[in-house]
Design a protein around this motif. Structure first.
Motif, PDB file in Angstrom:
ATOM      1  N   GLU A 257       0.842  -1.188   0.000  1.00 29.73           N
ATOM      2  CA  GLU A 257       0.000   0.000   0.000  1.00 29.73           C
ATOM      3  C   GLU A 257       0.880   1.242   0.000  1.00 29.73           C
ATOM      4  OE1 GLU A 257      -4.107   1.427   2.216  1.00 29.73           O
ATOM      5  OE2 GLU A 257      -2.543   0.468   3.415  1.00 29.73           O
ATOM      6  N   GLY A 258       0.492   2.246  -0.772  1.00 27.32           N
ATOM      7  CA  GLY A 258       1.257   3.491  -0.807  1.00 27.32           C
ATOM      8  C   GLY A 258       0.445   4.601  -1.441  1.00 27.32           C
ATOM      9  N   ALA A 259       0.887   5.840  -1.178  1.00 25.70           N
ATOM     10  CA  ALA A 259       0.188   7.010  -1.701  1.00 25.70           C
ATOM     11  C   ALA A 259       0.700   7.362  -3.093  1.00 25.70           C
ATOM     12  CB  ALA A 259       0.380   8.199  -0.764  1.00 25.70           C
ATOM     13  N   THR A 260      -0.147   7.983  -3.898  1.00 27.31           N
ATOM     14  CA  THR A 260       0.282   8.509  -5.202  1.00 27.31           C
ATOM     15  C   THR A 260       0.899   9.884  -4.998  1.00 27.31           C
ATOM     16  OG1 THR A 260      -1.946   9.405  -5.528  1.00 27.31           O
ATOM     17  CG2 THR A 260      -1.477   7.236  -6.448  1.00 27.31           C
ATOM     18  N   GLY A 261       1.877  10.277  -5.955  1.00 24.00           N
ATOM     19  CA  GLY A 261       2.303   9.525  -7.085  1.00 24.00           C
ATOM     20  C   GLY A 261       3.191   8.325  -6.787  1.00 24.00           C
ATOM     21  N   MET A 262       3.070   7.352  -7.666  1.00 27.22           N
ATOM     22  CA  MET A 262       3.900   6.156  -7.599  1.00 27.22           C
ATOM     23  C   MET A 262       4.837   6.142  -8.794  1.00 27.22           C
ATOM     24  SD  MET A 262       1.265   3.167  -6.441  1.00 27.22           S
ATOM     25  CE  MET A 262       0.473   3.180  -4.830  1.00 27.22           C
TER      26      MET A 262
END
Length: 286
Positions: A257-262
Motif C-alpha cells: 500500500e502506498g500514496a500517489t504519485g507512484m
C-alpha cells in the motif's frame, strides 16, 4: 538567468469578467538593474497563455425552492448570523426561494418590505462529504447581494459595494439590477468542512421604496472520487498476474500500500518504486 517565468493570471481574468471595465491585457514592468528578455511570437521562447478547463458537474447542494431561514432588515441581525454554529432564534422566519416581492418569481412573499426595510438576511444549511474540488453559486437577484460560506465572504455583486468595502446591515445597493438572468460565481472551498455547512446571503434593495426584490440562489459542487495523494494497493509486476485483479470481488489485502504519485525518477513520487527501472515493467494498482 532564472529561466522562463510563469504567472497565474486567473484572478485578473475573473476580475475583468465580473466588472464593467474593459480588459487591455497585462503590463510587464521590469524593476531593478537586471532586465528581462521578451521574445515575440516568432522568437525562441514565445509567450504562451495556457487555459485549463474542466467539465462542469452540477452536483446540486442547494436548488431553487429549497427552504431558507431569513431575518428581515428592520433591525441589525445578530453578529454571528452568517456563521455555521449560529442557531436562529427570535425574529427568524423560514420560506422557500424565491424570496422577495413583485417579481413574479416569489414563493416567499415579503409583502411588508417596500418602504419599510432595505435588506434581508438569509441562511441555508447543506451537507457535503470529502472530495469537493469546486463550488459554484448560481444566483438570480434584485438589487445587490453578498454571500458567505461558514462566515467567510465568498461572493459580492458589483451592484452592492466595492470589493472590501464594509457592508452595513441597512445600506442601500449602489445601483439597481433586475432579476432577468442568473449570474454564476466560482467560490473558494477554503472554509468548507465535511458535514454540515452554511451558505448565508444578505440581499439589499437600491432604494427603500424599490418596486421589487428577488433572491433565488443555487449552489453546485464538483467532486473528485479519487484525490491526488490517496492510498492505493499495488502489486509489483515481478509477481505473477492474478487473472481477476481488476474485479471488485478481488482480495487485495496482501498487496503493498502506498500514496500517489507512484514511480521513480520523476521528482513527484511519494511511493518510490526504485526497483522498477530494470527489474519490473508493470505495476498493478487498485
Amino acid at each position: 538567468g532564472g529561466g522562463t517565468v510563469a504567472i497565474d493570471v486567473t484572478a485578473a481574468v475573473a476580475a475583468w469578467a465580473e466588472s464593467d471595465c474593459p480588459s487591455f491585457g497585462w503590463a510587464l514592468i521590469p524593476i531593478g538593474n537586471n532586465g528581462w528578455t521578451f521574445f515575440s511570437s516568432e522568437g525562441d521562447e514565445p509567450p504562451r497563455l495556457t487555459i485549463q478547463t474542466r467539465a462542469l458537474v452540477d452536483d446540486p447542494l442547494i436548488v431553487a425552492g429549497d427552504e431558507w431561514q431569513y431575518f428581515k432588515g428592520t433591525q441589525k441581525p445578530p453578529g454571528a448570523w452568517n456563521q455555521r454554529e449560529f442557531a436562529p432564534g427570535a425574529g427568524w422566519l423560514s420560506g422557500a426561494t424565491g424570496i422577495g416581492y413583485e417579481d413574479d418569481d416569489d414563493v416567499t412573499v415579503l409583502a411588508d418590505m417596500r418602504g419599510s426595510y432595505p435588506s434581508v438576511f438569509c441562511r441555508r444549511e447543506f451537507q457535503v462529504g470529502p472530495g469537493v474540488t469546486a463550488l459554484r453559486l448560481r444566483i438570480n437577484y434584485d438589487d445587490g447581494f453578498a454571500a458567505y460560506l461558514n462566515g467567510i465572504e465568498v461572493a459580492r455583486s458589483a451592484s452592492l459595494a466595492a470589493p472590501g468595502a464594509p457592508l452595513a446591515w441597512n445600506m442601500l445597493a449602489r445601483s439597481g439590477r433586475e432579476a432577468e438572468a442568473p449570474e454564476v460565481y466560482e467560490l473558494t472551498t477554503a472554509g468548507l468542512v465535511p458535514g454540515m455547512n452554511v451558505l448565508a446571503i444578505q440581499i439589499h434593495n437600491a432604494t427603500l421604496d424599490s418596486s421589487d426584490l428577488s433572491l433565488i440562489p443555487e449552489l453546485f459542487a464538483d467532486h473528485v472520487l479519487v484525490a491526488p495523494g490517496a492510498f492505493w494497493r499495488f502489486l509489483r509486476g515481478s509477481a505473477p498476474l492474478p487473472a481477476d485483479w481488476n474485479q471488485s470481488s478481488f482480495d487485495d489485502s496482501g498487496w503493498e500500500e502506498g500514496a500517489t504519485g507512484m514511480g521513480y525518477g520523476d521528482g513527484d513520487d511519494v511511493t518510490d518504486l526504485l526497483d522498477q527501472e530494470k527489474a519490473v515493467r508493470t505495476t498493478l494498482e487498485r
